[in-house]
Structure formats: C-alpha cells, structure tokens
Design an enzyme around this catalytic site. Structure first.
Site, mmCIF file in Angstrom:
data_model
loop_
_atom_site.group_PDB
_atom_site.id
_atom_site.type_symbol
_atom_site.label_atom_id
_atom_site.label_comp_id
_atom_site.label_asym_id
_atom_site.label_seq_id
_atom_site.Cartn_x
_atom_site.Cartn_y
_atom_site.Cartn_z
ATOM 1 N N ASP A 87 0.729 -1.313 0.096
ATOM 2 C CA ASP A 87 0.096 -0.139 0.149
ATOM 3 C C ASP A 87 0.866 1.355 -0.114
ATOM 4 O OD1 ASP A 87 -2.345 -1.711 0.034
ATOM 5 O OD2 ASP A 87 -2.477 -1.446 2.192
ATOM 6 N N GLU A 106 -9.572 0.822 -2.383
ATOM 7 C CA GLU A 106 -10.719 0.008 -1.632
ATOM 8 C C GLU A 106 -11.090 0.656 -0.370
ATOM 9 O OE1 GLU A 106 -9.371 -3.547 0.576
ATOM 10 O OE2 GLU A 106 -7.376 -2.912 0.377
ATOM 11 N N GLN A 131 -2.726 -8.855 -6.579
ATOM 12 C CA GLN A 131 -1.693 -7.467 -6.624
ATOM 13 C C GLN A 131 -0.444 -7.724 -5.427
ATOM 14 O OE1 GLN A 131 -4.122 -3.820 -5.856
ATOM 15 N NE2 GLN A 131 -5.722 -5.346 -5.694
ATOM 16 N N VAL A 149 17.410 4.020 -22.743
ATOM 17 C CA VAL A 149 17.443 2.781 -21.818
ATOM 18 C C VAL A 149 18.845 2.626 -21.022
ATOM 19 C CG1 VAL A 149 15.922 1.486 -23.292
ATOM 20 C CG2 VAL A 149 18.348 1.550 -23.695
ATOM 21 N N ARG A 189 25.814 -24.928 -14.697
ATOM 22 C CA ARG A 189 25.845 -24.090 -15.899
ATOM 23 C C ARG A 189 25.918 -22.542 -15.646
ATOM 24 N NH1 ARG A 189 21.636 -25.892 -20.193
ATOM 25 N NH2 ARG A 189 23.446 -27.343 -20.637
ATOM 26 N N GLY A 237 23.492 -0.285 -23.299
ATOM 27 C CA GLY A 237 24.126 0.777 -22.568
ATOM 28 C C GLY A 237 25.064 1.627 -22.984
ATOM 29 N N HIS A 242 17.973 -5.582 -29.114
ATOM 30 C CA HIS A 242 16.769 -4.535 -29.038
ATOM 31 C C HIS A 242 15.674 -4.812 -28.440
ATOM 32 C CE1 HIS A 242 19.659 -2.651 -32.094
ATOM 33 N NE2 HIS A 242 19.137 -1.521 -31.883
ATOM 34 N N GLN A 290 14.720 -2.240 -25.571
ATOM 35 C CA GLN A 290 14.183 -1.013 -25.998
ATOM 36 C C GLN A 290 12.759 -1.117 -26.215
ATOM 37 O OE1 GLN A 290 16.432 0.523 -29.451
ATOM 38 N NE2 GLN A 290 17.877 1.439 -28.177
ATOM 39 N N ARG A 349 30.175 9.300 -23.972
ATOM 40 C CA ARG A 349 28.692 9.685 -23.913
ATOM 41 C C ARG A 349 28.273 9.006 -22.477
ATOM 42 N NH1 ARG A 349 25.811 9.401 -28.713
ATOM 43 N NH2 ARG A 349 24.087 8.073 -27.891
#
Length: 783
Positions: free
Chosen positions: A173, A271, A307, A535, A572, A580, A667, A670, A741
């Site tokens: 909540d 509710e 929920q 992203v 494994r 990124g 992709h 994205q 970047r």
C-alpha cells in the site's frame, strides 16, 4: 491491535556481539506475504556473513520465535541462492496468538537472551514496527520476569541488557510515512498495470467503461499511481474524497470524453475510498451510477490478492537488497542509546529516520482524514505522494483554457526510442493545452524540424499514449549542428516560442548545439528543456532516465528465464550482454536484481587478471550446492574482452565443473510496454517541463517578443538525489565525457561493492561515511 492488523509482513533480523562473535537471527512474520521480501532476506544474510556473523532463520514468524527449538536454524550463503525471483518469503510466516500475550513475549525474549541476541531488524508496516518498538520498550521488564523465574542467569541478563531496533518497511500500500516507496509496492503496480492494459484492449473494442478496485484500505497510493500510469479518467482515494456533487461531475467528464471520440473510460477506486461524509465509495456504486445516468456498457473488476503475488520487479529486488545492506550497517553502528530507526528511500538515497516519528506521522494521516483535513493528509503522506496528486489534478477534472496564450510549444523525440517517451509527450501536450498554449509535434527529431515535418497536436491525439512503447512522434539520431540554418528558418516559420526535447545523449548534445547556435541564429534564443529518455541512463544531469526501468525489468525477467532453463541440468554459467553503450547502469543494476556473479562495465576497467580471479571464484562456488552462475557484460565495456572472448574463457576454464551458454539480448531491451515507474516518471517530467517553460516564457518576454539567451533558459530536467531539478545545459558540459557519452560522475557506481559482496567476493566495504539519522517531523514542519 498491532498484532491483529491484517496485511502485516514482519522480518526480524537480529545481531549480538559476544567475545568478538556476531550472530544474526531472521524471522519472517506475515498475515499477507508480498513480493520483494526475499531480496531483503538474501542481502541481510549475505552481508551478515560477510561481516563475520552467524545468521539464523526463524521459520513461521512470531510463532517460531516463541516456540524456539527447530524453528531457529542456521542460514548459509547457499540457503539464499536462487530466491530473488521468488515472491513471498522462503522462510514461512504464521499468525501467532501467543505473541499477543505477555507470557508469549516473555518466551520470545527468553529465546533471544539464550542466543545472546540484542538487535532486531523488522520489516513490516506501521503496526508491525510499532509492535517491535513496544517489545523493545518492555525489554527490561521481560528480563526481570525471566530472572526472577530462574530461566536466565544474572550474567545473561547483563549481556542482554538492551535491545536495538532497525526497521525496513514492507507494504504494497506504500502507506508508511517517511519513505517514498515501500518494498512490494512497485511489484504490486506491475500486477495492476498488466491487468489495466489487458482490460483496456477489450474496453476499446466494445466501447466500455471499466471500474477497477485496487488495494489501499487507508492509503490511495496504488490507485493514484495507477491512474497516472494508465491515463484513467477518474480516481477515488481515501486521502482526498471528491467534492459534493461529484456524481454529476464524473458523468459530465465521461460523456465529454466519449464526445471527443474516446472508445473507453477507466475509473480507479481504492478499496478505502469514501466521500466527504465518510460513506464508502465502491466499484458497484460507481458502476450503477455510470450505467443509470449515461447508459454506458460498464464493467467492474476487483483485483484482490493478485496484487500481492507474482515475481518481484527489478526495483523491488534492488530496493530490498539496498535496504538489507543499510539495515546491517545501521545495526553495526547502533549503541544501547540509539533510538529505533527505519531505513527509508528518499529519491534514490537510502536514509535513516526515527521509527516512532514515522509511525506518529502515519497515524497523523489517519487522524487528519478523520477530521476532514484532507489537504493536510496529502501533505503528511510525503513529497512523492503530494507530487503524484498534484500531477493528477493538473491532468484531470480541468477543461482546456478558454483564453489562448498565443504561445507555441514544440515537442520532439531524439535518439533511440524507449518505453515511456509517449507518456512524457502526452503529459506535456495536455498540460500545455490546459495552460492555453498551442502544442506542435515535430516528427523524426532534428531532421524533422529541419524539413518542416511539424504539425499541431491535440488533446485527443495523445489519448492512449501512456501505455504505448517506442516513440509515436518518430525519432532519429541526427544532430542539429549541420542543419542549423534550416532549423532556425522553421522555428521562425512555425513561430515556435519554446522547445521540449525528449531523448537520450543525442538530445543532450543537440540541446547544447542549439545553445551554441544562438550566437549566430537569433531564432534559437527560445527556452529549451531536455527530458532524459534512454535505456542507457547516460544523460548528464539526471540520476534516472525515462525508459531505463522498463529495460531493466526486461533484462531481469530474461535472466530469470535463462537461469530457469538450466533447472534439472548440470552446473551451467550464462554470459549475457546488455545494452547501454559505454554506460554500465543496466549491467550493474540488472546484476543486483538478478543475482549476477559479475558485471563487466566500462566505468570499472578490468584486465586478464580480473577475469582470471572471476573464473576461479565461480569455479569454487560451483563446487558447492550452487548450480547456476550469471555473468553480465555491458556491450562496450572493453573492445578486446568481447562477449565471445569471455564466453570462450569461462568455457575453457570451467571444463569439468560447469558448461557455458551466451545470450546477446539486443533491441528487446528497447521495446515492450512501459513499466509503471516509467509511465509515472514520464508523466511527471512532461508536466513539470511545460510548467517551467510557461514561467520562463514570461521572464523572457521583451519588447513584444520572446528572447532567451541566458544559460538558465536551456536546461536538463532531471532527478538529482531527492528532487526533480532544472540544470543549465552549459553547466553540465564539464561533467560530461563526450567521447564515451556518459557523465563523469554516476551515483550508481557506489552500489558496485554491494553487487560483489552479495556474489561472495572478499572485498573491503567503505563504511567510514556513516548515515546520520534525520527527523521526519522537523523535515515536514509538523508540530
């Protein structure tokens, strides 16, 4: 009462210091278990072991604490493996009538004293945390009872003379004051939005009105955020009942929406919703009203306990892990005089607040609602709740301005598409229209601006954009430097007075180029705001970007499936490459959320020796009961140590112990529908940007025209620690690595040691910077 409260989830985590030996006790107690708790359990166990502690589980909650014996067992590193993806709690929970009595609590205290436990960490709601504090307050009395009965010795009583408390808040909540998000809330929003999206499809097909009831008996957070994230027509929450005559207002709004061509209506009901006289507002009541007055085909759905279940979201896993680590640190720093505290989240910062102050403010909310002080109740809920409510009010119940401002605001997407872009566009367009502005859509980024691919965009045109992924405006990576003249001509031709650029690093660089171009082209002297949406989460000036949370959830769920694919096979290891660019945010945070053994990123250089250590470490782990390993690699972390190289290295060195598989996610990161966080974040960012532009345009109006050439007239809107702030593009240049970047400083790099500790690496953790406990009451100005 605090013991009988429904919806409680409590986790006890205890530590004692005895002859330099530290031990922990973990108890999970719940009437209604929620998702995200296992991440907190896992982090607490592993960081406890990392500090040299013995860690114990107590099965079946308070009952196990009272009964003792076999209910208390030693936890190992391997015992919390493969549990991040599990909902609920792996150590069980149960109701306990015994603990409600003094006799039961005395038994519990005896078990703690015998184990030498003097510190508890409690995960739960305000009732659970209040109960733990009450247990603490009567601790001395319980010791005296045990001492008189001869059940403990004087020495044991002396060694256990105090009880420290640290709380973590677990509640779907999100009803605990002092924290922006409680563990479990984000996962619950994921379940709700999945249902809303599914219902929206059928509602559009049949032109129906849908009323959905979500949980929130005393708090409307789930309903409010769901309304923002789904673009609902109306929301009913307990903190802010509708005004008198709401029935007619609601019907007018729904009828108006249909007249504008909408094929569906969505109404969200918490509710605990009620009117101003305290009368409950239910799904059936709203359904009957809409059916009777408007004749609409109407359906109602009560989501219920769906929920609370399901797989935890990436956000909840990271939140649980961070809170678990912070709780351990808080207990290690605690003294007998330290007041009970709760570990909270404010923005992206983990903070500590006095437990009982938070409980008191939470109770003050209930009191304010009972007294009809609804504005005060909203403020008491905290900044996050208040901002959500204010954004909702801006977008709902308001008719477009009758008086036009004659201001034209253009909006565009730049760079790679990502989920949440459309939510930001929708919000910006609608807030602009409500402010009386004319909103213009620029298709295909700066290239579209240069070619005049510009058109007006209406209120109805962005109606269902909130839940749509990608970029409906179209987006391209082209920068404006080489087409500046064409851009300036079209800004003049279409009489554009301000510009909103939504996108990634290209949007940031493009904004800087426009600012530089102001020296030559006067048409570029207009207010500009850049909203980070990528992203990669690599835009300077913001800790988070729209789209990153959706990508993070995609990676995390894919890692879960990939690991599950090896169930029942031999040992494994999976090598997974994430997106990124040069920014390692996705690899690092997905590593925390999915339980990776290593995450290779550009920001943390590594060589062949590091790879050798990682391989040897994994080989040793695989000789235990651990059967699966996960290695994440950021796509541009190293040009020589490629995904194929790392795969071949692990394959060769792991022969006879494990085999390897590799996956390049590509992709798919994205795409997809936006997560609840990205929808909500995009909506708030879009709204705030237009309000800022409206004020800035008034400042820049001179001699009958707009002229903006100061540094603060072109800004990035970003989240910095605890707030959304506007920062001049020019000031952010010095903090930017343009070649790679990425920003030069990134907050999430501080979480890298946690990733390594949880993967069982023996590294040093800097705990010299101790978190000071803040006062929630002073912070809110409450007397």
């Amino acid at each position: 009462l605090w013991l009988t409260e429904m919806g409680i989830l409590v986790l006890f985590f205890a530590v004692f210091l005895d002859h330099n030996n530290i031990s922990f006790l973990i108890i999970c107690f719940s009437f209604c278990v929620l998702t995200g708790m296992n991440a907190a359990v896992r982090a607490t166990v592993r960081v406890g072991i990392y500090t040299g502690a013995k860690v114990y589980f107590v099965h079946e909650g308070y009952q196990g604490l009272v009964d003792g014996g076999d209910h208390i067992c030693l936890a190992t590193w391997e015992s919390v493996s493969m549990m991040l993806q599990l909902g609920g709690t792996v150590i069980g929970s149960a109701r306990c009538k015994d603990f409600r009595t003094k006799e039961g609590r005395t038994k519990a205290a005896c078990n703690l004293v015998k184990l030498g436990i003097t510190n508890l960490c409690v995960i739960g709601g305000d009732g659970s945390l209040t109960g733990a504090n009450e247990f603490r307050s009567e601790w001395s009395e319980l010791l005296q009872i045990l001492l008189k009965a001869g059940k403990i010795t004087a020495e044991e009583a002396r060694r256990s003379s105090h009880l420290n408390i640290v709380g973590m808040v677990g509640s779907i909540d999100n009803d605990f004051c002092g924290t922006d998000m409680t563990i479990g809330t984000d996962s619950a929003l994921h379940r709700i939005i999945e249902v809303v999206d599914a219902i929206t499809t059928t509602a559009q097909s049949h032109q129906r009105a849908f009323i959905l009831e979500v949980m929130g008996r005393h708090c409307g957070y789930l309903a409010l955020v769901t309304a923002l994230a789904s673009g609902a027509d109306w929301v009913f929450i307990p903190e802010m009942p509708p005004d008198d005559g709401w029935e007619d207002h609601l019907c007018r709004r729904l009828a108006n929406q249909r007249s504008m061509g909408y094929r569906l209506n969505v109404i969200i009901v918490a509710e605990g919703a009620m009117d101003r006289f305290g009368k409950p507002i239910t799904c059936d009541m709203v359904k009957n009203l809409v059916t009777k007055k408007l004749g609409f085909d109407t359906r109602s759905t009560i989501l219920g306990h769906v929920q609370r279940g399901g797989t935890p979201s990436a956000f909840d896993r990271i939140l649980g892990s961070r809170m678990g680590v912070e709780a351990v640190m808080a207990l290690l720093e605690a003294t007998p005089d330290t007041p009970a505290c709760v570990v909270s989240l404010s923005g992206n910062q983990a903070i500590r607040l006095p437990l009982m102050e938070c409980v008191q403010v939470t109770k003050d909310v209930t009191k304010a609602m009972a007294e009809g002080k609804f504005e005060e109740a909203v403020k008491l809920r905290g900044k996050s709740f208040e901002n959500n409510w204010n954004t909702y009010k801006l977008l709902a119940h308001v008719s477009p301005a009758e008086v036009k401002s004659n201001i034209n605001i253009a909006i565009m997407n730049v760079g790679a598409p990502c989920a949440g872009m459309n939510a930001a566009v929708r919000s910006a367009v609608r807030i602009g229209i409500l402010q009386g502005h004319n909103m213009l859509a620029i298709h295909d980024g700066f290239e579209g601006l240069a070619h005049g691919n510009i058109e007006p965009i209406s209120w109805a045109a962005v109606g269902n954009w909130t839940g749509q992924g990608g970029s409906n405006l179209g987006t391209k990576r082209m920068l404006p430097a080489n087409i500046m003249e064409e851009i300036s001509l079209n800004i003049a031709k279409f009489n554009i007075h301000s510009l909103i650029i939504i996108g990634g690093f290209e949007a940031f660089v493009g904004g800087l180029e426009l600012v530089t171009g102001r020296e030559k082209y006067e048409e570029l002297c207009i207010p500009i705001v850049v909203i980070p949406a990528t992203v990669s989460n690599n835009v300077p000036g913001s800790d988070f970007s729209i789209g990153a949370d959706t990508a993070l959830n995609t990676i995390t769920s894919t890692c879960d499936r990939i690991k599950q694919s090896a169930a029942g096979t031999k040992r494994r290891v999976f090598i997974i490459e994430t997106m990124g660019g040069y920014c390692g945010y996705l690899a690092t945070m997905a590593g925390l959320a999915a339980g990776a053994d290593a995450a290779y990123i550009y920001e943390e250089p590594f060589g062949i020796h590091d790879l050798e250590v990682n391989v040897e470490h994994l080989v040793e782990k695989m000789k235990t009961t651990v059967k699966r390993g996960l290695i994440l690699r950021n796509e541009k972390c190293n040009s020589n140590y490629t995904t194929d190289f790392i795969f071949n290295l692990y394959t060769e060195e792991g022969k006879g112990v494990f085999d390897c598989r590799k996956n390049v996610l590509g992709h798919m990161q994205q795409g997809g529908t936006p997560s609840p966080f990205d929808r909500n974040f995009g909506t708030k960012m879009g709204a705030k940007s237009v309000l800022w532009l409206t004020d800035k345009l008034k400042e820049c109006y001179r001699h009958g025209r707009i002229f903006a050439n100061t540094p603060d007239s072109a800004c990035v809107l970003g989240m910095r620690k605890r707030a959304l702030v506007f920062q001049p593009l020019a000031e952010l240049k010095n903090n930017t690595d343009f070649e790679h970047r990425i920003p030069k400083t990134q907050w999430w790099l501080k979480l890298r040691p946690i990733l390594k500790i949880l993967a069982k690496y023996k590294i040093s953790l800097d705990i010299s910077e101790k978190a000071a406990m803040e006062s929630v009451i002073k912070k809110r100005g409450i007397v």
